[in-house]
Design a protein around this motif. Sequence first.
Motif, PDB file in Angstrom:
ATOM      1  N   ALA A  89       0.953  -1.219   0.142  1.00 34.47           N
ATOM      2  CA  ALA A  89      -0.178  -0.070   0.030  1.00 34.47           C
ATOM      3  C   ALA A  89       0.838   1.120  -0.006  1.00 34.47           C
ATOM      4  CB  ALA A  89      -0.880  -0.079   1.342  1.00 34.47           C
ATOM      5  N   ARG A  90       0.239   2.137  -0.826  1.00 34.66           N
ATOM      6  CA  ARG A  90       0.921   3.639  -0.778  1.00 34.66           C
ATOM      7  C   ARG A  90       2.154   3.575  -1.165  1.00 34.66           C
ATOM      8  NH1 ARG A  90      -0.893   6.280   5.228  1.00 34.66           N
ATOM      9  NH2 ARG A  90      -3.165   5.981   4.886  1.00 34.66           N
ATOM     10  N   GLY A  91       2.474   2.820  -2.393  1.00 42.53           N
ATOM     11  CA  GLY A  91       3.785   2.946  -3.016  1.00 42.53           C
ATOM     12  C   GLY A  91       5.051   2.169  -2.239  1.00 42.53           C
ATOM     13  N   SER A  92       4.731   1.646  -1.198  1.00 36.51           N
ATOM     14  CA  SER A  92       5.783   0.782  -0.507  1.00 36.51           C
ATOM     15  C   SER A  92       6.176  -0.405  -1.341  1.00 36.51           C
ATOM     16  CB  SER A  92       5.612   0.695   0.867  1.00 36.51           C
ATOM     17  OG  SER A  92       4.628   0.182   1.194  1.00 36.51           O
TER      18      SER A  92
END
Length: 113
Positions: A89-92
């Motif tokens: 999630a969120r680009g991680s």
Amino acid sequence: MQVKAINRFVRMSAFKLRDVARSIQGMPAEQALAVLAHYPKEGARHIRRTLASALANAENNHSLHRGDLFVKEALIGEAATIKRFQPKARGSAGPIRKRTSHIRIVLEQKEEK
């Protein structure tokens, strides 16, 4: 006389294989093959192949009889870990470790007294 077989870079973690390897240590080689044929874990397949190779080495290279052999050691060592990443999630990114193992089986001939 000792006979060994090594199966390197098996695509299974050492933790999963050690449980199976502990169950055959000290057994006669023929009995260990029979036990592994019906063992419910997938790791038994890899260990059975290595044990069959060790038996073949004993018969063909050293002219030993199968009935006189027993499993002296069944060692499982950790090998290289393949590292991958999975998007989170969120680009991680989350790491994925694909573990591999080395299987080493040593057979020894029963000494007659």
